[in-house]
Design a protein around this motif. Structure first.
Motif, mmCIF file in Angstrom:
data_model
loop_
_atom_site.group_PDB
_atom_site.id
_atom_site.type_symbol
_atom_site.label_atom_id
_atom_site.label_comp_id
_atom_site.label_asym_id
_atom_site.label_seq_id
_atom_site.Cartn_x
_atom_site.Cartn_y
_atom_site.Cartn_z
ATOM 1 N N THR A 193 -1.077 -17.353 1.015
ATOM 2 C CA THR A 193 -2.140 -16.405 0.964
ATOM 3 C C THR A 193 -2.996 -15.998 2.361
ATOM 4 O OG1 THR A 193 -3.841 -17.979 0.537
ATOM 5 C CG2 THR A 193 -2.717 -16.904 -1.288
ATOM 6 N N GLU A 194 -2.262 -16.874 3.328
ATOM 7 C CA GLU A 194 -3.068 -16.556 4.455
ATOM 8 C C GLU A 194 -2.083 -15.543 5.576
ATOM 9 O OE1 GLU A 194 -5.178 -18.127 5.879
ATOM 10 O OE2 GLU A 194 -5.578 -19.397 3.711
ATOM 11 N N GLU A 195 -0.833 -15.377 5.177
ATOM 12 C CA GLU A 195 0.258 -14.550 6.018
ATOM 13 C C GLU A 195 0.523 -13.487 5.033
ATOM 14 O OE1 GLU A 195 3.982 -14.560 8.999
ATOM 15 O OE2 GLU A 195 3.451 -16.250 7.956
ATOM 16 N N ARG A 196 0.690 -12.279 5.830
ATOM 17 C CA ARG A 196 1.018 -10.966 4.876
ATOM 18 C C ARG A 196 2.350 -10.528 5.455
ATOM 19 N NH1 ARG A 196 -4.306 -7.758 2.607
ATOM 20 N NH2 ARG A 196 -5.637 -9.554 2.599
ATOM 21 N N PHE A 197 3.214 -9.960 4.499
ATOM 22 C CA PHE A 197 4.382 -9.385 4.888
ATOM 23 C C PHE A 197 4.521 -7.837 4.318
ATOM 24 C CE2 PHE A 197 4.386 -13.899 4.686
ATOM 25 C CZ PHE A 197 5.192 -14.472 5.726
ATOM 26 N N LYS A 198 5.552 -6.956 4.985
ATOM 27 C CA LYS A 198 5.662 -5.974 4.428
ATOM 28 C C LYS A 198 6.477 -5.827 3.415
ATOM 29 C CE LYS A 198 7.270 -1.383 6.172
ATOM 30 N NZ LYS A 198 8.304 -0.591 7.028
ATOM 31 N N LYS A 199 5.953 -4.995 2.329
ATOM 32 C CA LYS A 199 6.435 -4.869 1.095
ATOM 33 C C LYS A 199 6.416 -3.641 0.587
ATOM 34 C CE LYS A 199 5.429 -7.160 -3.410
ATOM 35 N NZ LYS A 199 4.536 -7.864 -4.224
ATOM 36 N N ILE A 200 7.734 -3.076 -0.189
ATOM 37 C CA ILE A 200 7.797 -1.890 -0.714
ATOM 38 C C ILE A 200 7.488 -1.992 -2.389
ATOM 39 C CG2 ILE A 200 9.559 -0.006 -1.142
ATOM 40 C CD1 ILE A 200 10.663 -0.422 1.244
ATOM 41 N N SER A 201 6.900 -1.095 -2.774
ATOM 42 C CA SER A 201 6.334 -1.326 -4.320
ATOM 43 C C SER A 201 6.826 0.095 -4.880
ATOM 44 C CB SER A 201 5.057 -1.764 -4.644
ATOM 45 O OG SER A 201 4.811 -2.952 -3.983
ATOM 46 N N PHE A 202 6.700 0.084 -6.251
ATOM 47 C CA PHE A 202 6.914 1.172 -7.055
ATOM 48 C C PHE A 202 5.840 1.190 -8.121
ATOM 49 C CE2 PHE A 202 8.676 3.607 -10.537
ATOM 50 C CZ PHE A 202 9.086 4.785 -9.884
ATOM 51 N N TYR A 203 5.085 2.028 -8.190
ATOM 52 C CA TYR A 203 3.935 2.332 -9.522
ATOM 53 C C TYR A 203 4.689 3.343 -10.419
ATOM 54 C CZ TYR A 203 1.641 0.689 -4.886
ATOM 55 O OH TYR A 203 1.339 -0.044 -4.011
ATOM 56 N N LYS A 204 4.408 3.042 -11.767
ATOM 57 C CA LYS A 204 4.490 4.113 -12.807
ATOM 58 C C LYS A 204 3.386 3.941 -13.794
ATOM 59 C CE LYS A 204 7.988 5.668 -16.076
ATOM 60 N NZ LYS A 204 8.139 7.053 -15.501
ATOM 61 N N TYR A 205 2.967 5.198 -14.077
ATOM 62 C CA TYR A 205 1.665 5.241 -14.948
ATOM 63 C C TYR A 205 2.149 4.883 -16.324
ATOM 64 C CZ TYR A 205 -2.163 7.522 -17.468
ATOM 65 O OH TYR A 205 -3.193 7.835 -18.180
ATOM 66 N N PHE A 206 1.161 4.024 -16.951
ATOM 67 C CA PHE A 206 1.395 3.613 -18.456
ATOM 68 C C PHE A 206 -0.015 4.261 -19.093
ATOM 69 C CE2 PHE A 206 1.193 0.400 -22.110
ATOM 70 C CZ PHE A 206 2.267 0.715 -22.682
ATOM 71 N N GLU A 207 0.175 5.256 -20.035
ATOM 72 C CA GLU A 207 -0.762 6.175 -20.437
ATOM 73 C C GLU A 207 -1.483 5.288 -21.578
ATOM 74 O OE1 GLU A 207 -1.298 10.450 -22.650
ATOM 75 O OE2 GLU A 207 0.777 9.614 -22.102
ATOM 76 N N PRO A 208 -0.931 4.625 -22.414
ATOM 77 C CA PRO A 208 -1.773 4.071 -23.570
ATOM 78 C C PRO A 208 -2.948 3.225 -23.076
ATOM 79 C CG PRO A 208 0.535 3.479 -23.974
ATOM 80 C CD PRO A 208 0.530 4.266 -22.543
ATOM 81 N N TYR A 209 -2.767 2.557 -21.810
ATOM 82 C CA TYR A 209 -4.029 1.991 -21.362
ATOM 83 C C TYR A 209 -4.665 2.377 -19.911
ATOM 84 C CZ TYR A 209 -2.966 -1.487 -25.095
ATOM 85 O OH TYR A 209 -2.487 -2.030 -26.205
ATOM 86 N N ASP A 210 -3.908 3.769 -19.701
ATOM 87 C CA ASP A 210 -4.538 4.352 -18.354
ATOM 88 C C ASP A 210 -4.252 3.243 -17.033
ATOM 89 O OD1 ASP A 210 -5.142 6.304 -16.916
ATOM 90 O OD2 ASP A 210 -7.518 6.154 -17.157
ATOM 91 N N LEU A 211 -3.467 2.756 -16.849
ATOM 92 C CA LEU A 211 -2.989 1.893 -15.918
ATOM 93 C C LEU A 211 -1.613 2.315 -15.255
ATOM 94 C CD1 LEU A 211 -0.986 -0.411 -16.978
ATOM 95 C CD2 LEU A 211 -2.894 -1.452 -18.233
ATOM 96 N N ALA A 212 -1.262 1.426 -14.003
ATOM 97 C CA ALA A 212 0.001 1.438 -13.560
ATOM 98 C C ALA A 212 0.864 0.145 -13.723
ATOM 99 C CB ALA A 212 -0.297 1.745 -12.062
ATOM 100 N N ILE A 213 1.977 0.198 -13.885
ATOM 101 C CA ILE A 213 2.692 -0.737 -13.932
ATOM 102 C C ILE A 213 3.722 -0.777 -12.763
ATOM 103 C CG2 ILE A 213 4.621 -2.062 -15.145
ATOM 104 C CD1 ILE A 213 3.744 -0.929 -17.705
#
Length: 641
Positions: A193-213
């Motif tokens: 939790t001390e060092e951060r690294f470059k990351k590529i993420s993908f988000y997709k909307y999940f409508e039933p709970y109005d959130l992103a997976i």
């Protein structure tokens, strides 16, 4: 015909020189052929070296460039492969969540259904335990973090990554837009939790709970796996003569090499047998040159024995990974090829020399026989040729003498015409005064008071006639002795001989005379100047439309030569005439001209005085008006002995 000593020497050379020449030529030719064969050997060796180096250098370059392109393409595909992988994982998780929701929404309330979905997605761990599925709410609250459950329930909406990027706001926009998207940012990796690294993420909307997976992967981790696969591939590469590709990182670590004991060892500070920090030099070379050939002494392993040998490698830096990629070839094989070629050509030369010597002896004998008969024929022809030369010289002398006499007669004719012009006025004056005295006496009108004046005029006219005779006599007196004289006096003497004809034809003489003394043949120079002035006068008389007829005489000098320029305003000379103007018997005056004046003038200057005569068309101004004409330039040496 009598043959003198020089002729005997020439005949001696004609008889024996060819024989000596043939012998020497034979020896020289034999030696030349042998030298040529030796030169051919050198050229073949050089060509062999050049071909060997060029072929091998091209080959190793192609191998390195091929591997470089392969790595480059694989790296370029890294992000695409990574994106495709995480997108597939998210789509799978989204499908699982949707299926659970559809199955449980009528059996349980929303909270219980959400917990079932959370548990199902939280159990999805991949990529050797690095990969997981997360869920985030619109307000930035983390709803699922399988590897860091302590983050769940916390809001990261206003958090920033190492570059100040608020990546949770991108998640929020994805939910608000009910869409999907890729994103890159710097985030924690595993339990670190001390060092951060470059990351590529993908988000997709999940409508039933109005959130992103979503899910993500660290680029460094993905690339490390790719590097491992690339190096495993490179290690197994073998091409012609079992050559290999080596890879060294910029820290000095061997990543790929045919000798497995080198792999994963750092040889930055290790010296080779030549006492050189080879790995360090290769790295510095790669950083500096980017891609280039690198020569060094390496260790050659043959028959389990190591020995030093020159090696040429092609090194290319792959800067994204800080790698130096290379391969090379040893020159040992070339040396063997050269030695084998040298032995073959030496044996071939020995056989060739025997044939050459035999042929040379036969040819020499034949040439000696031919040379003997040729020399006899040459001797005969020399005697005949000498007779012909003497006849031609005699004819040439007679021709030159005839041309000189013709020119001299033409000059005498001109001088007689000049004398007639010069004498006409004083003779008329004497005749008029004498007739007047006679008439006055007959009609008793004689005035003795005017007699003295009339006698004075007659005496002056007689003196003028006498001076004219002296001037023309001096002109025709032959004098081949170089004497000092003032150039201005010579110009004035010239004008005194032709001035009356010029004035009678309204020709203006302009003199631009620089005073200086030269040593030369004055009378011959006078003849040249008179010829030039005569040509200028005749050219001006042909241009009757001119109101102003000009002849400008200018003298000047430099360190070595004196110059007399004579130019007119008669519109110049036509180009075809200009090219032949000094040719004997060339004239544009028809039967009136001899074609010898300018030819003899140039000849006198060239042969007798050591000067020259040139002509060109020129343009100049006189009293503000543009004039066009010809300019004759006489060049005289200042001190000609």
């Amino acid at each position: 015909m009598k043959i003198n000593t020089n002729d005997n020497i020439i005949i001696f050379f004609i008889k024996y020189a060819p024989i000596i020449f043939v012998v020497l030529l034979s020896l020289f030719t034999t030696k030349l052929v042998l030298l040529e064969k030796e030169e051919d050997l050198k050229k073949e060796v050089l060509q062999m070296e050049e071909d060997y180096y060029n072929t091998n250098k091209q080959r190793i370059k192609e191998e390195v460039e091929r591997i470089y392109k392969f790595i480059e393409l694989e790296k370029e595909k890294t992000e695409e492969l990574l994106k495709a992988s995480i997108k597939k994982r998210v789509y799978e998780a989204h499908a699982i969540a949707s299926a659970i929701y559809e199955q449980e929404k009528h059996k349980n309330d929303d909270e219980n259904t959400f917990q079932i979905i959370k548990k199902a997605l939280g159990s999805i761990i991949f990529n050797d335990g690095r990969g997981y599925i997360f869920m985030d709410a619109k307000d930035g609250t983390s709803l699922l973090q399988p590897l860091n459950p302590e983050f769940e329930g916390k809001s990261f909406l206003n958090d920033i990554d190492a570059n100040g990027y608020q990546f949770f706001k991108t998640v929020q926009k994805t939910i608000e837009n009910k869409s999907e998207r890729f994103d890159s940012y710097y985030w924690f990796q595993g339990n670190n939790t001390e060092e951060r690294f470059k990351k590529i993420s993908f988000y997709k909307y999940f409508e039933p709970y109005d959130l992103a997976i979503g899910t993500g992967e660290y680029i460094q981790t993905f690339e490390n796996n790719l590097k491992k696969k690339l190096l495993d591939y490179i290690k197994d590469i073998r091409y012609k003569n079992d050559n290999y590709i080596f890879v060294i990182d910029f820290e000095g670590n061997y990543l790929a090499h045919y000798n497995k004991k080198f792999i994963n060892t750092n040889r930055l500070n290790v010296k080779n047998q030549a006492g050189r920090y080879l790995v360090k030099d290769i790295i510095e070379f790669a950083k500096d040159k980017k891609s280039e050939y690198f020569s060094y002494v390496a260790t050659l392993n043959t028959d389990d024995k190591a020995r030093s040998n020159k090696k040429i490698s092609y090194i290319k830096a792959f800067e994204p990974y800080n790698w130096a990629i290379g391969t090379g070839f040893y020159t040992e094989a070339l040396n063997k090829q050269i030695e084998e070629k040298r032995v073959f050509i030496t044996e071939e030369n020995n056989s060739y020399v025997k044939h050459i010597l035999l042929i040379s002896c036969v040819v020499t004998l034949l040439l000696l026989i031919i040379s003997f008969f040729i020399s006899k024929e040459l001797e005969k022809r020399l005697i005949n040729y000498k007779k012909e030369i003497e006849v031609k010289i005699l004819e040439s002398k007679e021709k030159d003498e005839m041309m000189y006499q013709q020119s001299k007669m033409a000059s005498m004719g001109e001088m007689i015409a000049n004398i007639a012009h010069q004498w006409r006025q004083p003779l008329n004056q004497i005749s008029t005064i004498s007739s007047g005295i006679k008439v006055q006496k007959e009609y008793d009108m004689f005035d003795e008071s005017k007699l003295n004046d009339d006698m004075e005029k007659i005496i002056n006219s007689s003196n003028y006639l006498s001076q004219t005779i002296d001037d023309f006599r001096d002109f025709f007196v032959p004098n081949k002795t170089h004497q000092n004289f003032e150039i201005s006096d010579t110009i004035q003497r010239t004008l005194s001989l032709v001035e009356s004809q010029l004035k009678n034809n309204d020709i203006i003489i302009v003199k631009e005379i620089e005073e200086f003394t030269i040593k030369s043949l004055e009378n011959e120079l006078l003849q040249v100047l008179i010829n030039i002035l005569k040509n200028a006068k005749e050219a001006l008389l042909e241009r009757k439309e001119f109101s102003t007829k000009l002849i400008i005489i200018k003298t000047y000098k430099n360190e070595n030569n004196a110059y007399i320029s004579i130019k007119d305003n008669a519109n110049g000379i036509e180009e075809e005439v200009l090219a032949n103007i000094f040719t004997p018997y060339f004239t544009t005056k028809g039967e009136k001209g001899t074609g010898l004046g300018l030819y003899m003038s140039k000849s006198i200057l060239n042969k007798n005085i050591g000067g020259d005569l040139k002509v060109k068309n020129t343009t100049f101004e006189y009293k503000g008006e543009k004039q066009i004409g010809a300019e004759f330039l006489v060049t005289l040496p200042l001190n000609k002995e």
